[in-house]
Design an enzyme around this catalytic site. Structure first.
Site, PDB file in Angstrom:
ATOM      1  N   LYS A  22       0.858  -1.207   0.000  1.00 26.14           N
ATOM      2  CA  LYS A  22       0.000   0.000   0.000  1.00 26.14           C
ATOM      3  C   LYS A  22       0.888   1.250   0.000  1.00 26.14           C
ATOM      4  O   LYS A  22       0.679   2.162  -0.789  1.00 26.14           O
ATOM      5  CB  LYS A  22      -0.884   0.003   1.236  1.00 26.14           C
ATOM      6  N   ASN A  23       1.877   1.266   0.883  1.00 28.27           N
ATOM      7  CA  ASN A  23       2.645   2.494   1.102  1.00 28.27           C
ATOM      8  C   ASN A  23       3.687   2.765   0.033  1.00 28.27           C
ATOM      9  O   ASN A  23       4.380   3.777   0.089  1.00 28.27           O
ATOM     10  CB  ASN A  23       3.273   2.472   2.501  1.00 28.27           C
ATOM     11  N   CYS A 118      -5.546  11.722  12.681  1.00 32.86           N
ATOM     12  CA  CYS A 118      -5.992  10.353  12.406  1.00 32.86           C
ATOM     13  C   CYS A 118      -6.393   9.766  13.761  1.00 32.86           C
ATOM     14  O   CYS A 118      -6.410  10.441  14.768  1.00 32.86           O
ATOM     15  CB  CYS A 118      -4.891   9.536  11.753  1.00 32.86           C
ATOM     16  N   ARG A 123      -1.288  14.347  13.023  1.00 34.32           N
ATOM     17  CA  ARG A 123      -0.271  13.882  12.066  1.00 34.32           C
ATOM     18  C   ARG A 123       0.199  15.139  11.325  1.00 34.32           C
ATOM     19  O   ARG A 123      -0.323  15.507  10.311  1.00 34.32           O
ATOM     20  CB  ARG A 123      -0.877  12.865  11.097  1.00 34.32           C
ATOM     21  N   ASP A 312       4.499   0.315  12.271  1.00 34.61           N
ATOM     22  CA  ASP A 312       3.261  -0.292  11.763  1.00 34.61           C
ATOM     23  C   ASP A 312       3.099  -1.749  12.169  1.00 34.61           C
ATOM     24  O   ASP A 312       2.088  -2.361  11.839  1.00 34.61           O
ATOM     25  CB  ASP A 312       3.223  -0.201  10.227  1.00 34.61           C
ATOM     26  N   ARG A 404      -8.672  -0.657   4.460  1.00 38.20           N
ATOM     27  CA  ARG A 404      -7.786   0.372   3.903  1.00 38.20           C
ATOM     28  C   ARG A 404      -6.436  -0.213   3.526  1.00 38.20           C
ATOM     29  O   ARG A 404      -5.788   0.250   2.603  1.00 38.20           O
ATOM     30  CB  ARG A 404      -7.577   1.490   4.934  1.00 38.20           C
TER      31      ARG A 404
HETATM   32  C1  EPZ Z   1       4.124   6.770   6.648  1.00 36.17           C
HETATM   33  O1  EPZ Z   1       3.342   7.796   7.231  1.00 36.17           O
HETATM   34  C2  EPZ Z   1       3.204   5.570   6.533  1.00 36.17           C
HETATM   35  N1  EPZ Z   1       2.069   5.904   5.675  1.00 36.17           N
HETATM   36  C3  EPZ Z   1       2.700   5.168   7.915  1.00 36.17           C
HETATM   37  O2  EPZ Z   1       1.949   3.971   7.745  1.00 36.17           O
HETATM   38  C4  EPZ Z   1       3.892   4.866   8.823  1.00 36.17           C
HETATM   39  O3  EPZ Z   1       3.410   4.600  10.118  1.00 36.17           O
HETATM   40  C5  EPZ Z   1       4.837   6.079   8.850  1.00 36.17           C
HETATM   41  O4  EPZ Z   1       5.238   6.423   7.504  1.00 36.17           O
HETATM   42  C6  EPZ Z   1       6.098   5.801   9.659  1.00 36.17           C
HETATM   43  O5  EPZ Z   1       6.801   4.743   9.077  1.00 36.17           O
HETATM   44  C7  EPZ Z   1       2.242   5.865   4.335  1.00 36.17           C
HETATM   45  O6  EPZ Z   1       3.313   5.566   3.829  1.00 36.17           O
HETATM   46  C8  EPZ Z   1       1.035   6.216   3.498  1.00 36.17           C
HETATM   47  P1  EPZ Z   1       6.221  10.075   8.762  1.00 36.17           P
HETATM   48  P2  EPZ Z   1       3.924   9.316   7.274  1.00 36.17           P
HETATM   49  O7  EPZ Z   1       6.063  11.396   8.088  1.00 36.17           O
HETATM   50  O8  EPZ Z   1       4.695   9.605   6.052  1.00 36.17           O
HETATM   51  C9  EPZ Z   1       6.414  13.235  12.258  1.00 36.17           C
HETATM   52  C10 EPZ Z   1       0.071   2.608   7.813  1.00 36.17           C
HETATM   53  O9  EPZ Z   1      -0.338   1.970   8.792  1.00 36.17           O
HETATM   54  N2  EPZ Z   1       6.143  14.267  11.247  1.00 36.17           N
HETATM   55  O10 EPZ Z   1       7.399   9.214   8.415  1.00 36.17           O
HETATM   56  O11 EPZ Z   1       2.785  10.214   7.617  1.00 36.17           O
HETATM   57  C11 EPZ Z   1       5.225  12.317  12.487  1.00 36.17           C
HETATM   58  O12 EPZ Z   1       4.311  12.900  13.391  1.00 36.17           O
HETATM   59  C12 EPZ Z   1       0.537   4.037   7.983  1.00 36.17           C
HETATM   60  O13 EPZ Z   1       0.184   2.144   6.640  1.00 36.17           O
HETATM   61  C13 EPZ Z   1       6.204  15.601  11.619  1.00 36.17           C
HETATM   62  O14 EPZ Z   1       6.451  15.936  12.772  1.00 36.17           O
HETATM   63  O15 EPZ Z   1       4.898   9.212   8.519  1.00 36.17           O
HETATM   64  C14 EPZ Z   1       5.887  11.079  13.049  1.00 36.17           C
HETATM   65  O16 EPZ Z   1       6.118  11.246  14.419  1.00 36.17           O
HETATM   66  C15 EPZ Z   1       0.169   4.579   9.346  1.00 36.17           C
HETATM   67  N3  EPZ Z   1       5.961  16.548  10.678  1.00 36.17           N
HETATM   68  C16 EPZ Z   1       7.230  11.042  12.315  1.00 36.17           C
HETATM   69  O17 EPZ Z   1       7.425  12.360  11.763  1.00 36.17           O
HETATM   70  C17 EPZ Z   1       5.687  16.215   9.369  1.00 36.17           C
HETATM   71  O18 EPZ Z   1       5.505  17.146   8.543  1.00 36.17           O
HETATM   72  C18 EPZ Z   1       7.283  10.057  11.161  1.00 36.17           C
HETATM   73  O19 EPZ Z   1       6.159  10.294  10.337  1.00 36.17           O
HETATM   74  C19 EPZ Z   1       5.630  14.863   9.015  1.00 36.17           C
HETATM   75  C20 EPZ Z   1       5.871  13.895   9.967  1.00 36.17           C
END
Ligand code: EPZ
Length: 437
Positions: A22-23, A118, A123, A312, A404
């Site tokens: 998916k990702n 979420c 997020r 995840d 999803r």
């Molecule tokens: C991706 O989300 C995945 N989703 C998530 O999977 C996964 O949990 C996550 O990466 C971490 O591996 C998809 O790929 C669609 P991040 P993403 O930006 O990109 C902080 C699932 O179950 N952050 O790497 O949103 C954030 O709060 C989903 O398939 C900021 O602070 O995750 C987190 O603590 C759930 N500011 C950390 O970075 C930002 O602008 C990592 O988040 C962006 C992120």
């Protein structure tokens, strides 16, 4: 609304097949928007999120055809005449925010709804916005939308450091930087397999990218990208979920085969922790064979960015810990409060206590079936895992969360010996106890 009904106690047997990631599918779909032509993606999983994102692409003017049985998607992005990603769709799937980078990269402007939070909390997208500004975009917020444009129609490029490292921000910034006027650099870039496969596809489309798979990604902008045919990689989180299922519901003297898998995409930390539970497994180029141990060892984990233990998979790990003989902890360093599954599992008998971003799970738990509520994608699959090993019947409600990110999960599990089926139910029906006799 749908629920999954599981009769626990049946051993998991035979073969499980992993669907496409998916990702990784979602960023590959966004990348297609950068090419003036038709991109073909195969091994695309038939998921709610994929179908939602297809609608988002259609709003912008792309023509998306998806053969869900063949898992092949074609995206004709010849005409992108509506650089907008509406709230009604973005609220359903936060990765729709990739449209910001894709529309800036293709059209030099975009109006994209902020994704909101979420199930487990905020997020933020501050890194996405600050990074786009660093690359020269003018960004304003208007009525819940991000309104972005590249002065003169094309981003100049720039340098930005992600703190913390972010999968989504790395992807979004690479989408925007690929067709910038100049060179862009992303420091502390994410190196998850989803990101690497996506960046390699962008490179094949003509993007000039150095440092793929490293923390420093350098992109020299080009005028435009070419459409390609690309194969999506297997879903590493589904693979990890199935390995945990085999460890807790497999029979010790049996072997469960998990096919269409890429175990390297799980990262060393998960594989080492999984081995430490005493579960025996053999990895191959495209499969994993798992044999459950007589006794599961309680192994504490701490999530981290790749190649650390994936956040995840931490919800699923709590069910594994419940079946081991001792207490252990799960600490999520990526998200602060991703434990909405714990109260639901507690209704099945899980003994656990949450302290900040750490949950301590007591072992040797005899789980008993109950009606439980899904709250987010990975929480819902942990409820299914618990139902598989619980005594009696478990009803997992609101499985639209599960749909999803897991394709036909109940069919895959039925084919591997689990007594599970999908039923419709009315969430707002009058409870029997209140009905007149
Ligand atoms: C991706 O989300 C995945 N989703 C998530 O999977 C996964 O949990 C996550 O990466 C971490 O591996 C998809 O790929 C669609 P991040 P993403 O930006 O990109 C902080 C699932 O179950 N952050 O790497 O949103 C954030 O709060 C989903 O398939 C900021 O602070 O995750 C987190 O603590 C759930 N500011 C950390 O970075 C930002 O602008 C990592 O988040 C962006 C992120």
């Amino acid at each position: 609304m749908d629920k999954l009904v599981i009769e626990g106690g049946r051993p998991l047997r035979g073969t499980l097949t992993v669907s496409g990631s998916k990702n990784t599918a979602l960023p590959l779909m966004a990348a297609a928007l950068l090419a003036d032509g038709t991109t073909t993606i195969d091994n695309v999983p038939n998921l709610r999120d994929v179908n939602t994102f297809s609608d988002v692409l259609r709003v912008s003017g792309a023509e998306v055809e998806f053969d869900a049985d063949a898992h092949v998607m074609t995206i004709d992005a010849s005409t992108i005449d509506t650089p907008v990603a509406p709230y009604e769709l973005v609220k359903k799937m936060r990765a729709s925010f990739y449209m910001l980078g894709a529309l800036l990269g293709r059209c030099g402007k975009g109006r994209v709804s902020l994704p909101g939070g979420c199930a487990w909390g905020p997020r933020p997208v501050n890194l996405h916005l600050e990074g786009m500004r660093a690359f020269g975009a003018e960004i304003e917020l208007d009525e819940g939308y991000v309104v972005a444009h590249a002065p003169g129609g094309r981003l100049p490029g720039g340098t930005f450091t992600l703190e913390p490292s972010s999968v989504g921000a790395t992807i979004n910034l690479a989408l925007a930087a690929s067709t910038a006027q100049g060179t862009s650099r992303i420091e502390n870039a994410a190196i998850e397999p989803d990101v690497v496969v996506f960046l390699e596809a962008l490179q094949r489309m003509g993007a000039q990218i150095d440092g793929i798979g490293t923390r420093t990604v350098e992109i020299e902008g080009v005028d435009g990208l070419q459409p390609i045919a690309v194969t999506n990689c297997p879903d590493r989180i589904e693979l990890g979920t199935f390995m945990i299922a085999a460890a807790i519901a497999g029979e010790p003297n049996d072997t469960i085969r998990i096919e269409n898998a890429n175990p390297d995409h799980l990262g060393r930390a998960f594989l080492d922790k999984f081995a430490a539970t005493g579960t025996h497994f053999v990895t191959g180029a495209d499969h994993v064979e798992v044999s459950a141990p007589d006794v599961l060892e309680p192994v504490s984990i701490e999530t981290a960015v790749f190649p650390g233990f994936p956040t995840d998979l931490q919800a699923q790990w709590s069910v594994l810990l419940s079946q081991s003989p001792g207490a252990a902890t799960i600490t999520d360093t990526i998200y602060d409060d991703r434990f909405s599954h714990i109260p639901e599992l507690a209704r099945m008998g899980l003994q656990a206590s949450v302290d900040g971003n750490t949950v301590t799970v007591e072992g040797h738990t005899h789980l008993k079936g109950a009606t439980v509520m899904s709250t987010d994608l990975r929480a819902s699959v942990s409820l299914v895992l618990a139902g598989m090993v619980a005594e009696g019947q478990t009803d997992v409600l609101r499985v639209y969360h599960l749909d999803r990110g897991y394709e036909r999960l109940e069919v895959k599990l039925q084919n591997a010996g689990i007594q599970i089926h999908r039923e419709q139910y009315d969430e707002f029906a009058t409870p029997d106890v209140l009905k007149d006799d």
